[in-house]
Design an enzyme around this catalytic site. Structure first.
Site, PDB file in Angstrom:
ATOM      1  N   CYS B 262       0.827  -1.220   0.000  1.00  0.00           N
ATOM      2  CA  CYS B 262       0.000   0.000   0.000  1.00  0.00           C
ATOM      3  C   CYS B 262       0.860   1.269   0.000  1.00  0.00           C
ATOM      4  O   CYS B 262       1.544   1.519  -0.982  1.00  0.00           O
ATOM      5  CB  CYS B 262      -0.993  -0.033   1.158  1.00  0.00           C
ATOM      6  N   HIS B 374      -3.964  -5.377  -0.307  1.00  0.00           N
ATOM      7  CA  HIS B 374      -3.655  -5.879   1.027  1.00  0.00           C
ATOM      8  C   HIS B 374      -3.697  -7.404   1.128  1.00  0.00           C
ATOM      9  O   HIS B 374      -4.754  -7.968   1.379  1.00  0.00           O
ATOM     10  CB  HIS B 374      -4.610  -5.256   2.056  1.00  0.00           C
ATOM     11  N   GLU B 376      -2.741  -9.204   3.470  1.00  0.00           N
ATOM     12  CA  GLU B 376      -3.105  -9.633   4.826  1.00  0.00           C
ATOM     13  C   GLU B 376      -4.626  -9.611   5.011  1.00  0.00           C
ATOM     14  O   GLU B 376      -5.125 -10.074   6.043  1.00  0.00           O
ATOM     15  CB  GLU B 376      -2.427  -8.724   5.860  1.00  0.00           C
TER      16      GLU B 376
END
Lengths: 477, 398
Positions: B262, B374, B376
């Site tokens: 990001c 992202h 995660e």
């Protein structure tokens, strides 16, 4: 990967007569598939025994056979038409079963007809109980545990691997006579004893009970490049024990955290890959224990289903159309999204509204049918409502049943609480009446195991109803 | 006065979302009373509201949820992506406060109230979202209480626009800290611009122990710790003013493997000599399709960014022209994906299938790669978790 050029003629099997337990969804999916395949320049040979369908109209296939859906008839059609491929996943269970029988009878091999969408092995893995259980085991998930026993002693030994409550079903008896659900050791022993003596072969099936667990469904799409997307999650308001076709269902799932939802999503991806559905849509059903968050896999349909029709309408993602395109070689990222036209079909729809589906029964027309809802679907149709809140969608959906519900004022609260503990067509009308009478939500929850989130919504609906009662429209000026 | 009366009085106070373009959306207050300002954005994920509001990348912003029912499953500690709520306000169609999910520790509305977060419900979030989409992310004031028009206008006026703001240095850790994991066998230094806890967990799961340093740490501070890899974290605000982080990254490239997510991706790209720009309304949600150009597979990704890396013109034009053709997406030829950078050749490794923006980049001559989205998740799908393992492999092959 663009459209396949090695096949030219595709056979499609429809789903035959519309019966109780269907909502016409297979005419919807089959018609869409025919249109797409013609558009893509394939010759389409359609077989369906039901002339009262849209798909059997002349324009929807290159050649249409309104003939019985059985092996001899369809074999003769295959012999005459020599299709390159058979697409069995858009005509419901009827088409899937017939394709399996054609394969087993050697017809498909004899005429070199390829199964596209799902191949024979994938269909077997999804449909055969043992194969399905093994496949689910391999990916670290599980189906409800079960075992067989021939005596109380043997059954008690099996208890080490099973946990109460357990459903006991005597083998080979009609209507489950002599079986039951055991919640403690005493009742377990006595039901097993009765069951063993009721069974002509002296055997009972012991199955872990997931009654009262929450039921969720995920609609999954896969293409031949192994891209997988979830089209929609669906939550059944009625807990496990009611056929999903007889449940009031909501899309998307309302009561799962992101962690809980992603667990189901991960499981769905693993399942469609392990079962090996090469292209197209599948529906996967899960039971989730609301206290322990434990997940069991109930079943997987390696084809479009009633739920995919609902998911398509709920999200705007045309599952049947896209399944047909995937079956002939396209990948999800090559197909434009029907709604935006600017973005690909390879995405997961996200919606800003709530969809509620309510089944419609016709028990008044079948006076001898037991109106209790079980794992055998009894509804004859359904409605779907869209709202910006659950309350809005739910009330629209209830109203769309077009029923005049009359409540028996004389019925006692205890009596009604007992009545809602068994799923029935009147369950929600009774719950609303109980709430009107001020019954504690906790009592309704205890009787039904319905998730308290939904009961809280019902409570708010009734609270609003009572605030409005007796007022005139003019009062609001 | 009994608490019931007080609550009723509080409830009757006006609550609204006032945008800098003059439009105003009135609703009902929940959470805490007050007036806050920031950039108004929308998120389209249908689950994970608590993860969203605690993600430090939302610092200085106010989140509108497009999914209408928010709070259904309550709040719990595990869902926190940081120690505090970063979204300054929460804007929803309908707020729920039930805490009956097995994981719930508290109702969502109570949880927000306890943290002093202003919420407005009863908003036509669809209309509001359409406005943000057509006019772009803009400044707004969200209030619950008696505030005059002039007060609201003055507060809005005093709010700095998002472009040009260094917010990373405000939300990063103040002091270094370290975490060891059960399977940790490699040492990664994390440069913290506002990191999500799930990213640290992701590194841990891949077998990395972490030492986390504040955003302003120098390359010397980092290299002194003898890391086997350096991770550039996510974070809020504009990458353009973060020259200090760009300088640090430039001194690390070629010396140690680098991975960014990001804001970390934008910083790596700036270090390579690429440009960033502000998107009209950004990407925030959990359903964005991203094409991995190495594997030719599509990943459904979690996204949260308002800025992006500028594509080379030829490639941008090709992607625009390819829209709506007979086959929807055709991977551009490799020559067009290649970028000449200050650190040798790099290649665009991931593209967003919604709008063709850059989603990932990989250097060919130094060990470094990054993604805009992202992996995660939290909230969102787990399709891209492999990137953490990729980083560990990159460390091991360096």
């Amino acid at each position: 990967m663009p459209r396949r050029t090695d096949i030219e003629k595709i056979m499609l099997i429809g789903s035959g007569p519309i019966v109780i337990g269907q909502a016409c969804e297979f005419d919807y999916s089959g018609t869409q598939a025919c249109q797409v395949l013609l558009e893509e320049g394939f010759e389409v040979v359609l077989v369906n025994s039901n002339p009262a369908t849209i798909m059997t109209d002349p324009a929807f296939a290159t050649r249409t056979y309104v003939e019985p859906l059985d092996v001899p008839t369809v074999s003769a059609i295959i012999e005459r038409e020599r299709p390159d491929a058979l697409l069995p996943t858009l005509g419901g269970q009827t088409a899937l079963n017939l394709a399996t029988e054609l394969k087993e009878a050697g017809v498909l091999d004899r005429y070199e007809v390829q199964l596209i969408g799902a191949d024979y092995d994938a269909i077997q893995r999804a449909e055969e109980r043992e194969l399905f259980r093994d496949a689910i085991d391999r990916i670290g998930l599980r189906v409800p545990r079960s075992d067989l026993a021939k005596s109380v002693k043997e059954a008690c030994q099996k208890l080490e691997k099973l946990t109460l409550p357990i459903i006991i079903r005597p083998s080979f008896t009609l209507g489950g006579h002599g079986g039951g659900v055991a919640h403690d050791l005493d009742s377990f022993c006595s039901i097993v004893e009765d069951g063993v003596s009721a069974s002509p072969i002296g055997q009972v099936l012991l199955e872990e009970s997931v009654m009262g667990w929450q039921e969720f469904e995920l609609e999954v799409m896969r293409d031949r490049a192994d891209n997988v997307v979830i089209v929609c999650s669906i939550e059944n308001i009625d807990p496990m024990g009611v056929h999903t076709g007889d449940s009031i269902t909501v899309a998307p799932a309302q009561t799962l955290t992101d962690v809980q939802y992603q667990r189901l999503r991960d499981a769905s991806l693993d399942i469609i890959r392990e079962i090996g559905v090469e292209t197209g849509g599948s529906n996967i059903q899960f039971a989730v224990n609301p206290d322990t968050e434990e997940i069991v896999v109930i079943e997987m349909n390696p084809r479009v289903s009633r739920s995919s029709a609902l998911a398509s309408k709920a999200t705007g993602f045309p599952i049947a159309k896209i399944a047909a395109r995937l079956a002939v070689g396209y990948t999800l990222d090559e197909i434009p999204n029907d709604i935006t036209r600017k973005t690909p079909a390879c995405f997961e729809p996200t919606i800003d509204y709530v969809v509620v589906k309510t089944p419609r029964w016709a028990f008044e027309k079948f006076p001898r049918v037991d109106a209790v809802l079980t794992t055998h679907m009894k509804s004859v149709g359904e409605n779907m409502a869209v709202g910006r809140t659950f309350k809005e969608a739910f009330m629209k959906s209830m109203r769309s049943r077009e029923l005049d519900v009359e409540m028996d004022d004389a019925a006692g609260t205890e009596e009604m609480l007992a009545a809602i503990s068994t799923p029935s067509a009147e369950r929600y009308d009774l719950i609303f009446e109980l709430l009107r009478r001020g019954t504690d939500v906790a009592d309704i929850e205890a009787a039904t195991s319905i998730n308290p989130w939904f009961l809280g919504e019902f409570e708010q609906i009734i609270a609003r109803e009572q605030r409005l009662r007796g007022r005139q429209l003019a009062d609001y000026d | 006065m009994n608490p019931g009366t007080k609550n009723r009085q509080r409830k009757s106070l006006p609550a609204a979302v006032a945008l800098e373009d003059g439009s105003i959306y009135r609703g009902h207050g929940f959470g805490a009373t007050g007036a806050v300002c920031g950039e108004i954005v929308f998120n389209t994920a249908m689950t994970g509201y608590q993860e969203v509001v605690t993600d430090p990348s939302y610092h200085g912003q106010m989140v509108t949820f497009t999914y209408p029912l928010i709070g259904n499953y309550g709040a719990n500690t595990i869902a926190n992506e940081s120690g505090e709520v970063h979204s300054r306000a929460v804007i929803v169609r309908e707020a729920h406060n039930l805490d009956r999910n097995s994981s719930a520790e508290q109702g969502w509305v109570d949880w927000l109230a306890q943290r002093g977060v202003v919420g407005v419900s009863g908003i036509d979030t669809r209309a509001l979202t359409r406005r943000i989409r057509s006019e772009g992310a803009m400044r707004a004031c969200v209030y619950w209480g008696d505030f005059t028009e002039d007060e609201v206008a003055a507060r809005l006026e005093a709010t700095p626009p998002m472009a040009g703001q260094d917010l990373a240095s405000r939300v990063c850790c103040e002091e270094p800290y370290e975490l060891e994991f059960l399977r940790g066998e490699r040492l990664v230094v994390v440069l913290d611009f506002g990191i999500k806890r799930s990213i640290i967990k992701g590194l841990g799961r891949a077998g990395c122990n972490v030492k986390v340093l504040p955003a302003g740490s120098s390359a010397d501070d980092i290299l002194k710790l003898e890391p086997e890899g350096v991770f550039l974290s996510n974070g809020p605000g504009d990458p353009a003013p973060l020259d200090y982080a760009v300088t640090t990254t430039r001194s690390l490239l070629g010396k140690v493997p680098v991975f960014g997510i990001c804001l970390g991706h934008q910083i790596l790209c700036r270090a390579l000599g690429l440009e960033t720009y502000k998107l009209k309304f950004g990407h925030r949600g959990a359903n964005h399709p991203v094409k991995n150009l190495d594997t030719d597979r599509v990943e459904i990704t979690s996204q949260n960014h308002g800025f992006a890396v500028r594509l080379p013109e030829a490639l941008a034009a090709r992607l625009e022209a390819g829209r709506g053709g007979s086959t929807f997406f055709e991977a551009p030829p490799e020559s067009e994906l290649r970028l000449g950078t200050d650190f040798g050749d790099a290649v665009i490794s991931h593209l967003n299938l919604y709008d063709g923006t850059v989603e990932g980049i990989r250097c060919r001559e130094v060990p470094a790669f990054s993604v805009q989205y992202h992996p995660e998740a939290s909230p969102g799908p787990h399709d891209s978790r492999y990137l953490f393992d990729d980083f560990k492999r990159l460390i091991e092959s360096a």
